[in-house]
Structures are given as structure tokens and as C-alpha cells.
Design a protein around this motif. Sequence first.
Motif, PDB file in Angstrom:
ATOM      1  N   HIS A  47       0.836  -1.213   0.000  1.00 51.80           N
ATOM      2  CA  HIS A  47       0.000   0.000   0.000  1.00 51.80           C
ATOM      3  C   HIS A  47       0.865   1.256   0.000  1.00 51.80           C
ATOM      4  O   HIS A  47       0.570   2.218  -0.722  1.00 51.80           O
ATOM      5  CB  HIS A  47      -0.962   0.008   1.190  1.00 51.80           C
ATOM      6  CG  HIS A  47      -2.147  -0.883   1.013  1.00 51.80           C
ATOM      7  ND1 HIS A  47      -3.069  -0.706   0.006  1.00 51.80           N
ATOM      8  CD2 HIS A  47      -2.555  -1.965   1.718  1.00 51.80           C
ATOM      9  CE1 HIS A  47      -3.998  -1.645   0.096  1.00 51.80           C
ATOM     10  NE2 HIS A  47      -3.703  -2.433   1.120  1.00 51.80           N
ATOM     11  N   HIS A  48       1.919   1.243   0.806  1.00 55.25           N
ATOM     12  CA  HIS A  48       2.799   2.409   0.866  1.00 55.25           C
ATOM     13  C   HIS A  48       3.455   2.670  -0.490  1.00 55.25           C
ATOM     14  O   HIS A  48       3.435   3.789  -0.997  1.00 55.25           O
ATOM     15  CB  HIS A  48       3.866   2.229   1.949  1.00 55.25           C
ATOM     16  CG  HIS A  48       4.943   3.267   1.872  1.00 55.25           C
ATOM     17  ND1 HIS A  48       4.733   4.574   2.263  1.00 55.25           N
ATOM     18  CD2 HIS A  48       6.213   3.196   1.419  1.00 55.25           C
ATOM     19  CE1 HIS A  48       5.851   5.266   2.060  1.00 55.25           C
ATOM     20  NE2 HIS A  48       6.755   4.446   1.550  1.00 55.25           N
ATOM     21  N   LEU A  49       4.060   1.639  -1.056  1.00 54.07           N
ATOM     22  CA  LEU A  49       4.767   1.816  -2.330  1.00 54.07           C
ATOM     23  C   LEU A  49       3.821   2.204  -3.460  1.00 54.07           C
ATOM     24  O   LEU A  49       4.182   2.996  -4.329  1.00 54.07           O
ATOM     25  CB  LEU A  49       5.551   0.556  -2.683  1.00 54.07           C
ATOM     26  CG  LEU A  49       6.755   0.266  -1.793  1.00 54.07           C
ATOM     27  CD1 LEU A  49       7.353  -1.091  -2.134  1.00 54.07           C
ATOM     28  CD2 LEU A  49       7.796   1.364  -1.898  1.00 54.07           C
ATOM     29  N   SER A  50       2.618   1.667  -3.444  1.00 53.56           N
ATOM     30  CA  SER A  50       1.676   2.021  -4.513  1.00 53.56           C
ATOM     31  C   SER A  50       1.121   3.429  -4.320  1.00 53.56           C
ATOM     32  O   SER A  50       0.601   4.011  -5.264  1.00 53.56           O
ATOM     33  CB  SER A  50       0.553   0.992  -4.606  1.00 53.56           C
ATOM     34  OG  SER A  50      -0.205   0.969  -3.434  1.00 53.56           O
ATOM     35  N   SER A  51       1.238   3.977  -3.121  1.00 53.51           N
ATOM     36  CA  SER A  51       0.738   5.341  -2.877  1.00 53.51           C
ATOM     37  C   SER A  51       1.757   6.413  -3.271  1.00 53.51           C
ATOM     38  O   SER A  51       1.421   7.593  -3.313  1.00 53.51           O
ATOM     39  CB  SER A  51       0.366   5.516  -1.401  1.00 53.51           C
ATOM     40  OG  SER A  51       1.525   5.624  -0.599  1.00 53.51           O
TER      41      SER A  51
END
Length: 166
Positions: A47-51
Amino acid sequence: MSILMIISFPLAFLIHDLEEILVQHKWMSAHKEDLLRRFPRLQPMIHHLSSLSSKAFTIAVLEEFVLLLLATAYYLADGPYALEIWTALFVAFSVHLVVHIGQGIIIRDYVPGLITSILLLPYSSYGISCICQEMNSGKLILLGVIGFIAIAVNLWFAHWLGKKFK
């Protein structure tokens, strides 16, 4: 340690991270659901990397690049413990390359940074062999661990900074 090896490290870092900058956001967007399904324990990281937008990721890379340039300049200025600082960063970068290759193997597909990781592996191996001529393996491993921890902490800061200015 060869001056060419020292001054080429920022260039190697930049080449590798340019590949990541160019493809990271689109790749994460396209593969997010599959990654979440296949690796549920990595959900917070996915989730962090895709954000991270491309701009936020670029700001994070720029912060890391500036630190690497400062460490390289410090080495060239013959500062105290400069070889140790440079080595810690170089070993962490080298491990980072191997992690990308491992990710590609686990996913069985391209991951951001894979191409340059494969291309830079001989450079990284040569650098490690040069470092081994300067210090014993115990010190090298200790510096690698310190470098990896320092990079992990800085990566958190760099991503935070990138999100602040996105």
C-alpha cells in the motif's frame, strides 16, 4: 580503493534509481492487486509503495542521491572514517541490487530496478572485492549491517519527504 570506483558509485546509483523512477508508480499500480493477493503479509508495504507518486519517489531518490554525493565528497576530502562510511553505503546498495534480483525470481517477472540490478551486479561484485583488499570480512559485514540499517532509516525519511512534497 580506486578513485574511479569511488566516484562511479553515485553514477551507478543514479542509473539504477532512474530505472525505478521511470517505472515504479505504473508498475505498482498495475501489479498491486496481484501482489496483495500473493503476499498478504506485505500489505502495508505494498500500500505504501503504490501510494508513492512518481514525483514523491523522485524526491526520495534525490534526497538519497544528495547524501551519497556528500559521502563521496567526504571520502575524496579524506575525512575521518570516510572509507567506512562509503563502504557501509556501497554494501547496502549492493544488497539492494540482490534484493531486486530476488524479487524478480520470487515474482517470476520484471520488477522495477531489475534490469539495472543485473547489469550493475558485476560492478558491485568488483567493488566488494576491492573493499575486501582494504579491510577484513568481519569489519565488512559489520559496516554492511550498519549501512543497511542507516539506509532503511533514511529510506523511511526520504519517502516521508517525498510524500510531503508530492
